[in-house]
Structure formats: structure tokens, C-alpha cells
Design a protein around this motif. Structure first.
Motif: not given
Length: 169
Positions: A52-67
Motif C-alpha cells: 500500500y505504501d509502494l502504491r501510494d508513493q508511486c501515486m504521490e511521485a506521479q502527481i508531484k511530477e505532474l504538478l
């Protein structure tokens, strides 16, 4: 970060994404991720608390990069600008496989209706966009960001829901 550590971390993320494209999130195990990444199970736990942490960190990294790529801090309040929207859609097109996997995986609840508000909120804190700006109070800035982020996720999610028939009558 040390190159070897970075390489292991990226191998784990890549393995996780390959597995997400093949099976439901709930059926993926840390052992499978480790095997696919060609690392020990302990190495996965050095980088991530659990899947779950792996999934969440993947999402946070992608959204942070998007921003980072699509919205400059200076122009954030001038949205919706054609340039920002164009950059957002170009970014989403370039990373379509990631978002397609995360949005269509039946076992992944990261973009489920109840969790949509948490993803932008966590990402705004991680990105530093929630810091007070001159002329704007922190609360207003966060509210605008959360509104934009949730709307963006909804726009990305809509075509996948429309194809699967979820939520559209």
C-alpha cells in the motif's frame, strides 16, 4: 541517494507496475514484487512499508511530477490557462500507461471516489504548494489546489469509467 539504492528502488517500482498491469492489486504480494524486481523481500521493505505504501508513493511521485511539469507556482492562480491545460494533457498522454493501470485496476482504490480528496491533499503537502503565498492565505491556496486536483483526477478517471460503464447512466 546512492545509485545502487536508486536502481533497486526503481526496479521495485517497475516490477510493481508490471504486476499491476497483469493482476488485481489485492492479489499482488511483496514476494511477487521482489521476485519480479530480482531483489530480496527485505530490500522491498527497506524502501516501502508494504504494498500500500509502494502504491501510494508511486501515486504521490506521479502527481508531484505532474504538478512540477504542468503548473508553475507563479501561474497557479491563473488557471485554467490553455497552456497549463495543454501541458497537463501532454503529461498525461506521456504517462498514459501508469494512469491507465492505476485507474483500471479493480483492486486498487487509490482513485476510488472516497479516496480522491486524499491524493491531491497529500501531494500538495509533498510538493510545497501549500506554503503561504503573498496575497493569499494558506487555507485558500490549499482549497484551490484540492479543488483543481480532485477535478483533474475526475477528468482523467472519466474516460475509464465511461468505457467500463461505472457511474454513468
Amino acid at each position: 541517494m546512492n545509485r545502487r539504492i536508486q536502481k533497486s528502488r526503481q526496479a521495485i517500482i517497475d516490477a510493481f507496475m508490471r504486476l499491476m498491469s497483469e493482476k488485481e492489486f489485492e492479489r499482488i504480494t511483496i514476494n511477487q514484487i521482489a521476485e519480479e524486481a530480482n531483489v530480496n523481500r527485505g530490500t522491498v521493505y527497506l524502501h516501502f512499508a508494504d504494498k500500500y505504501d509502494l502504491r501510494d508513493q508511486c501515486m504521490e511521485a506521479q502527481i508531484k511530477e505532474l504538478l512540477r511539469n504542468c503548473m508553475s507556482e507563479d501561474n497557479f492562480f491563473h488557471l485554467p490557462s490553455k497552456t497549463a491545460l495543454l501541458r497537463t494533457f501532454e503529461y498525461l498522454e506521456q504517462h498514459a500507461s501508469f494512469y491507465s493501470i492505476m485507474l483500471t485496476n479493480k483492486g486498487s482504490t487509490v482513485f476510488s471516489k472516497p479516496n480522491r480528496d486524499n491524493v491531491p491533499a497529500k501531494s500538495v503537502r509533498a510538493s510545497g504548494f501549500d506554503q503561504p503565498r503573498s496575497g493569499y492565505e494558506q487555507g485558500h491556496y490549499g482549497a484551490i489546489f484540492n479543488f483543481s486536483g480532485s477535478g483533474g483526477i475526475g477528468m482523467v478517471d472519466y474516460p475509464f469509467d465511461a468505457v467500463s460503464g461505472i457511474g454513468h447512466g
